[in-house]
Design an enzyme around this catalytic site. Structure first.
Site, PDB file in Angstrom:
ATOM      1  N   VAL A  11       0.833  -1.211   0.000  1.00  0.00           N
ATOM      2  CA  VAL A  11       0.000   0.000   0.000  1.00  0.00           C
ATOM      3  C   VAL A  11       0.873   1.268   0.000  1.00  0.00           C
ATOM      4  O   VAL A  11       0.646   2.193  -0.776  1.00  0.00           O
ATOM      5  CB  VAL A  11      -0.977   0.005   1.206  1.00  0.00           C
ATOM      6  N   GLY A 122     -10.721  -1.876   0.319  1.00  0.00           N
ATOM      7  CA  GLY A 122      -9.654  -1.395  -0.576  1.00  0.00           C
ATOM      8  C   GLY A 122      -9.975  -0.019  -1.130  1.00  0.00           C
ATOM      9  O   GLY A 122     -10.162   0.947  -0.390  1.00  0.00           O
ATOM     10  N   ILE A 124     -12.673   0.996  -2.708  1.00  0.00           N
ATOM     11  CA  ILE A 124     -14.092   1.383  -2.810  1.00  0.00           C
ATOM     12  C   ILE A 124     -14.418   2.494  -1.803  1.00  0.00           C
ATOM     13  O   ILE A 124     -14.052   2.386  -0.636  1.00  0.00           O
ATOM     14  CB  ILE A 124     -15.015   0.181  -2.491  1.00  0.00           C
ATOM     15  N   GLY A 175      -0.190  -9.162  -4.616  1.00  0.00           N
ATOM     16  CA  GLY A 175      -0.237  -8.173  -3.527  1.00  0.00           C
ATOM     17  C   GLY A 175      -1.609  -8.034  -2.891  1.00  0.00           C
ATOM     18  O   GLY A 175      -1.905  -7.010  -2.287  1.00  0.00           O
ATOM     19  N   LYS A 193     -12.911  -5.810   9.209  1.00  0.00           N
ATOM     20  CA  LYS A 193     -13.653  -4.876   8.351  1.00  0.00           C
ATOM     21  C   LYS A 193     -15.122  -4.797   8.773  1.00  0.00           C
ATOM     22  O   LYS A 193     -15.759  -3.742   8.671  1.00  0.00           O
ATOM     23  CB  LYS A 193     -13.520  -5.307   6.890  1.00  0.00           C
ATOM     24  N   GLY A 290      -5.108  -4.686  -3.419  1.00  0.00           N
ATOM     25  CA  GLY A 290      -4.131  -4.357  -4.463  1.00  0.00           C
ATOM     26  C   GLY A 290      -3.512  -3.009  -4.176  1.00  0.00           C
ATOM     27  O   GLY A 290      -4.122  -2.159  -3.516  1.00  0.00           O
TER      28      GLY A 290
HETATM   29  N1  HSE Z   1      -5.794  -8.891   2.295  1.00  0.00           N
HETATM   30  C1  HSE Z   1      -6.834  -7.950   2.041  1.00  0.00           C
HETATM   31  C2  HSE Z   1      -7.789  -8.534   1.016  1.00  0.00           C
HETATM   32  C3  HSE Z   1      -6.239  -6.676   1.541  1.00  0.00           C
HETATM   33  O1  HSE Z   1      -7.410  -9.515   0.360  1.00  0.00           O
HETATM   34  O2  HSE Z   1      -8.909  -8.059   0.898  1.00  0.00           O
HETATM   35  C4  HSE Z   1      -7.206  -5.537   1.436  1.00  0.00           C
HETATM   36  O3  HSE Z   1      -7.773  -5.204   2.668  1.00  0.00           O
END
Ligand code: HSE
Length: 382
Positions: A11, A122, A124, A175, A193, A290
């Protein structure tokens, strides 16, 4: 405005890629002046340092962007940044899910803000849209695909018949996965999350460990095949509902009907849906993992601070997780099907069956007591 970046991995390197090359004038004014890395060999940029004091004690640095991941030392560094009057942007869901209450207080005391868009979904704009919805009305529930790695694995397994390990390795290479992919596979990443979303959507600060969490470590090619032959697609979901008495929150695989939008969300994409009285269901879809998509969310938060667009004062209080109202039919596969005899409705073969409708808490108790540590279960959602 000078920014101190903590971490230059997937990131963090995406953040400098965007801020260093973006032609937009306002973004050019976001100057990443120092970058904290862990080891000497990571010092690939003249701005790199291994000494966090170069950032935390620099009065010219006004924002700290924390992209290190993990609980410590990220938590201590973020605390210290807030205490010294610096704004904070974080992409670190594990740390933020555990300490958001404390960090909001600290930000308030010091007259600065803490923003965390990149921690959920991510790239969004999920957190910012929940903020907008809550300006008008309460969010009543949310659900969806919050993890790019497991969505990548499940959708590739379904599409190509390739195996779990091969797709996990690919997700790591791209990644998407956490440093320790156990967090992705076991559902813990979605748990963090889900806790953060509950805080933003319902104003509920929960102990993330109270959220029942089932991952996909034990999914087999047979489960994926059964799903596709029977009109379902297997996805890993996080979900929540605001109740008078606490909040209902859970993380588990779901057999989603193949006509539902969720069934068509593949690869590293996430799809998250909120429900509120006048807007009704609103779905947000995009790359959930990503480097650049996640860094995009970090840079959006930096810009909001730069433009002084503060999020609403975070009003949130402690609530308990209460899943008494969650009832469904479940797909179960186990080496000990006899332990589920009372709830089995339709046999599938090879230890797999569909249950009658039952409370989630009952299923979880049976899974715990059945004597098969590799039992796999998914909620059926037509
Ligand atoms: N490892 C997490 C995923 C990264 O695959 O969603 C993003 O939060």
């Amino acid at each position: 405005m000078k920014i101190g970046l903590l971490g230059h991995g997937v990131v963090g390197s995406g953040v400098t890629a965007i801020t260093d090359s973006c032609a937009v004038k306002k973004v050019r004014r976001l100057e990443v002046s120092r970058i904290l890395v862990k080891d000497e060999w990571e010092m690939t940029d003249p701005r790199c340092t291994t000494n966090v004091e170069d950032i935390l004690s620099d009065p010219e640095i006004e924002i700290v962007a924390e992209c290190m991941g993990g609980i410590e030392p990220a938590h201590t560094f973020v605390r210290r940044a807030l205490e010294s009057g610096k704004h904070v942007v974080t992409s670190n869901k594990k740390m933020f899910a555990a300490y958001c209450g404390e960090l909001f207080e600290l930000a308030k005391e010091n007259g600065v803000s803490i923003r965390y868009e990149a921690s959920c979904g991510g790239g969004i704009p999920w957190i910012s849209n929940l903020t907008r919805i809550r300006r008008l009305e309460p969010v009543t529930s949310f659900r969806g695909i919050f993890n790019g790695t497991t969505n990548y694995i499940l959708s590739r397994m379904a599409r190509t018949g390739s195996d779990f390990a091969q797709n996990l390795a690919e997700a790591q290479k791209l990644g998407y996965a956490e440093k320790d992919p156990t967090d992705d596979i076991a559902g813990y990443d979605v748990r963090y999350k889900t806790a953060i979303t509950a805080m933003k959507a319902f104003g509920a600060i929960v102990n993330a460990e109270e959220i029942p969490t089932l991952g996909i470590a034990d999914v087999s090619a047979d489960d994926i095949r059964w799903a596709s032959e029977n009109g379902y697609v297997l996805k890993l979901f996080g979900a929540g509902r605001n109740l008078d008495d606490g909040v209902s929150l859970w993380v588990m695989p779901v057999m989603t009907g193949d006509q539902q939008v969720f069934a068509h969300i593949t690869d590293n994409f996430n799809a998250v849906e909120s429900e509120s009285p006048t807007l009704g269901p609103a779905m947000f879809v995009g790359q959930g993992a990503g480097s650049l998509p996640t860094a995009h969310a970090v840079v959006q938060d930096l810009l909001d601070i730069y433009q002084d667009q503060d999020a609403e004062a975070a009003y949130a209080e402690r609530k308990t997780v209460n899943n008494d109202t969650v009832c469904a039919r479940f797909y179960v596969r186990t080496a000990k099907p006899e332990a589920f005899a009372d709830v089995c409705e339709t046999g599938i073969g090879n230890g797999a069956f569909l249950t009658k409708e039952l409370p989630l808490s009952e299923l979880l108790a049976m899974m715990k007591g059945c004597g098969d540590e590799h039992v796999f279960a998914a909620m059926v959602m037509e």
